[in-house]
Design a protein around this motif. Structure first.
Motif, mmCIF file in Angstrom:
data_model
loop_
_atom_site.group_PDB
_atom_site.id
_atom_site.type_symbol
_atom_site.label_atom_id
_atom_site.label_comp_id
_atom_site.label_asym_id
_atom_site.label_seq_id
_atom_site.Cartn_x
_atom_site.Cartn_y
_atom_site.Cartn_z
ATOM 1 N N GLN A 93 2.347 9.171 -10.781
ATOM 2 C CA GLN A 93 1.938 9.553 -12.134
ATOM 3 C C GLN A 93 2.669 8.735 -13.199
ATOM 4 O OE1 GLN A 93 2.673 13.766 -12.212
ATOM 5 N NE2 GLN A 93 1.108 14.203 -10.671
ATOM 6 N N MET A 94 3.881 8.314 -12.901
ATOM 7 C CA MET A 94 4.634 7.462 -13.824
ATOM 8 C C MET A 94 4.110 6.028 -13.822
ATOM 9 S SD MET A 94 8.562 8.539 -12.973
ATOM 10 C CE MET A 94 9.041 10.254 -12.796
ATOM 11 N N GLY A 95 3.301 5.699 -12.825
ATOM 12 C CA GLY A 95 2.780 4.337 -12.735
ATOM 13 C C GLY A 95 3.737 3.343 -12.126
ATOM 14 N N VAL A 96 4.703 3.815 -11.319
ATOM 15 C CA VAL A 96 5.708 2.904 -10.768
ATOM 16 C C VAL A 96 5.549 2.683 -9.266
ATOM 17 C CG1 VAL A 96 7.363 3.451 -12.590
ATOM 18 C CG2 VAL A 96 7.414 4.759 -10.457
ATOM 19 N N LEU A 97 4.448 3.141 -8.673
ATOM 20 C CA LEU A 97 4.168 2.889 -7.256
ATOM 21 C C LEU A 97 2.882 2.090 -7.125
ATOM 22 C CD1 LEU A 97 4.843 6.257 -5.319
ATOM 23 C CD2 LEU A 97 6.397 4.328 -5.682
ATOM 24 N N TYR A 98 2.782 1.338 -6.030
ATOM 25 C CA TYR A 98 1.516 0.682 -5.718
ATOM 26 C C TYR A 98 1.388 0.523 -4.204
ATOM 27 C CZ TYR A 98 4.173 -3.735 -5.228
ATOM 28 O OH TYR A 98 5.066 -4.711 -4.854
ATOM 29 N N PRO A 99 0.154 0.532 -3.677
ATOM 30 C CA PRO A 99 -0.040 0.342 -2.243
ATOM 31 C C PRO A 99 0.110 -1.130 -1.876
ATOM 32 C CG PRO A 99 -2.159 0.608 -3.313
ATOM 33 C CD PRO A 99 -1.120 0.815 -4.380
ATOM 34 N N HIS A 150 -1.392 0.785 4.867
ATOM 35 C CA HIS A 150 -0.569 0.324 3.758
ATOM 36 C C HIS A 150 0.703 1.147 3.639
ATOM 37 C CE1 HIS A 150 -2.896 3.671 2.066
ATOM 38 N NE2 HIS A 150 -1.882 3.829 1.206
ATOM 39 N N VAL A 151 1.650 0.599 2.911
ATOM 40 C CA VAL A 151 2.854 1.326 2.523
ATOM 41 C C VAL A 151 2.783 1.545 1.013
ATOM 42 C CG1 VAL A 151 4.223 0.284 4.367
ATOM 43 C CG2 VAL A 151 4.222 -0.771 2.098
ATOM 44 N N LEU A 152 3.678 2.365 0.493
ATOM 45 C CA LEU A 152 3.798 2.527 -0.958
ATOM 46 C C LEU A 152 5.109 1.883 -1.396
ATOM 47 C CD1 LEU A 152 2.600 6.206 -1.554
ATOM 48 C CD2 LEU A 152 1.355 4.084 -2.019
ATOM 49 N N ARG A 153 4.999 0.963 -2.343
ATOM 50 C CA ARG A 153 6.173 0.265 -2.852
ATOM 51 C C ARG A 153 6.477 0.694 -4.285
ATOM 52 N NH1 ARG A 153 8.221 -3.900 0.060
ATOM 53 N NH2 ARG A 153 6.955 -4.621 1.828
ATOM 54 N N LEU A 154 7.754 0.640 -4.609
ATOM 55 C CA LEU A 154 8.202 0.881 -5.973
ATOM 56 C C LEU A 154 8.059 -0.413 -6.759
ATOM 57 C CD1 LEU A 154 9.726 2.908 -7.905
ATOM 58 C CD2 LEU A 154 11.812 1.707 -7.212
ATOM 59 N N ASN A 155 7.332 -0.371 -7.870
ATOM 60 C CA ASN A 155 7.252 -1.524 -8.757
ATOM 61 C C ASN A 155 8.552 -1.558 -9.557
ATOM 62 O OD1 ASN A 155 6.720 -3.242 -11.030
ATOM 63 N ND2 ASN A 155 4.529 -3.021 -10.627
ATOM 64 N N MET A 156 9.464 -2.408 -9.117
ATOM 65 C CA MET A 156 10.810 -2.390 -9.687
ATOM 66 C C MET A 156 10.807 -2.680 -11.178
ATOM 67 S SD MET A 156 14.013 -1.820 -9.215
ATOM 68 C CE MET A 156 14.169 -1.752 -7.420
#
Length: 294
Positions: A93-99, A150-156
């Motif tokens: 929801q914060m927009g900081v993850l992506y597949p 897929h994995v979920l990554r943190l958009n640093m």
């Protein structure tokens, strides 16, 4: 800096029997909790391929024999998956993850082709080059609809920007080391880390940070090898609004060749020491804490 009522924890993975390195780690927390504190045991058993119930039972039996008993019921991460999913939902929801749909070979191949930037994170893991971060929304949606693993990554970059703009009170990001004082964090050195794996819907970094907050841990005692990961854990704590515990790092027990004691390298199990006639006092002394329970 002293405290008589720390809440500390020992969090082994039940992938083998308790060995002397485990005992040293457990006692590091036990000796710091103080006369009015708590020492908790947590089973980090999210890996279904390597973790076994019989090892979890044996670990608790050996801890009990050593005189180390959890102040509360033992938390098992494998039973806590809904809580981890809720954390991932908030981060999304914060927009900081992506597949990320890249395989390990994809990442290794692309990383090998990058001649300038460093290829390793502070913990030694391969630094992700960011391939899927720039996928278009239609391409990402199509891959998800097709069921592509897929994995979920943190958009640093987005995570750091979120903290700077939305939670400026925590910036710059730091943590308290009981031995070194205030330490400045550099989580950006880890790049876009994985927070949910293909085979397990969570990662070590996500689970350990969530559980320390949920269990009210106020002092994290951990080996020197995990010092770099603390920067990343502070980032997750800050994003989620969780309390920041203090930290204390202990040296690792090593064998005669200077290698860290580990199950993988055949470290002698506490169970074998018991069978050889050693007492709990003997084992605690061998781990470097002869007076821990006095």
């Amino acid at each position: 800096m002293t405290e008589s009522s720390w809440v500390t924890r020992f969090a082994p993975s039940p992938t083998g029997l308790l060995h002397l390195g485990h005992v040293a780690s457990a006692l590091a927390g036990w000796t710091q909790k103080g006369p009015h504190g708590l020492w908790l045991v947590r089973m980090e058993d999210i890996d279904p391929q390597r973790c076994r119930d019989d090892y979890a039972t044996a670990l608790l039996e050996d801890l009990d024999w050593l005189g180390l008993r959890s102040a509360r019921p033992v938390l098992r991460q494998s039973a806590n998956m809904p809580a981890y999913r809720a954390t991932l939902d908030r981060l999304e929801q914060m927009g900081v993850l992506y597949p990320c749909f890249c395989t390990r070979s994809d990442i290794a191949r692309e990383s090998a082709g990058m001649m300038s930037a460093p290829h390793a994170a502070p913990d030694g893991s391969l630094l992700y080059p960011g391939t899927c971060r720039s996928l278009s929304a239609p391409a990402r949606a199509a891959a998800l609809a097709a069921g592509k693993p897929h994995v979920l990554r943190l958009n640093m970059a987005k995570a750091l920007n979120y903290l700077r703009t939305e939670v400026p009170a925590v910036w710059p990001l730091t943590y308290q080391d009981l031995a070194r004082g205030t330490v400045r964090c550099r989580p950006e050195l880890f790049g876009d880390v994985v927070l949910a794996r293909r085979d397990v819907p969570a990662s070590y970094h996500l689970c350990v940070t969530h559980d320390d907050a949920a269990q009210g841990v106020t002092l994290v005692t951990r080996g020197d090898d995990l010092r770099p990961a603390t920067d990343l854990h502070r980032l997750i704590q800050a994003l989620m609004g969780w309390p920041a515990p203090a930290y204390l790092f202990h040296p690792l027990l090593c064998d005669a060749q200077g290698r860290r004691l580990s199950k993988r390298d055949g470290a002698k199990a506490v169970r074998a020491m018991r069978e050889a006639g050693m007492t709990p006092e003997d084992v605690r002394a061998a781990a470097g804490y002869p007076d821990a329970l006095k």
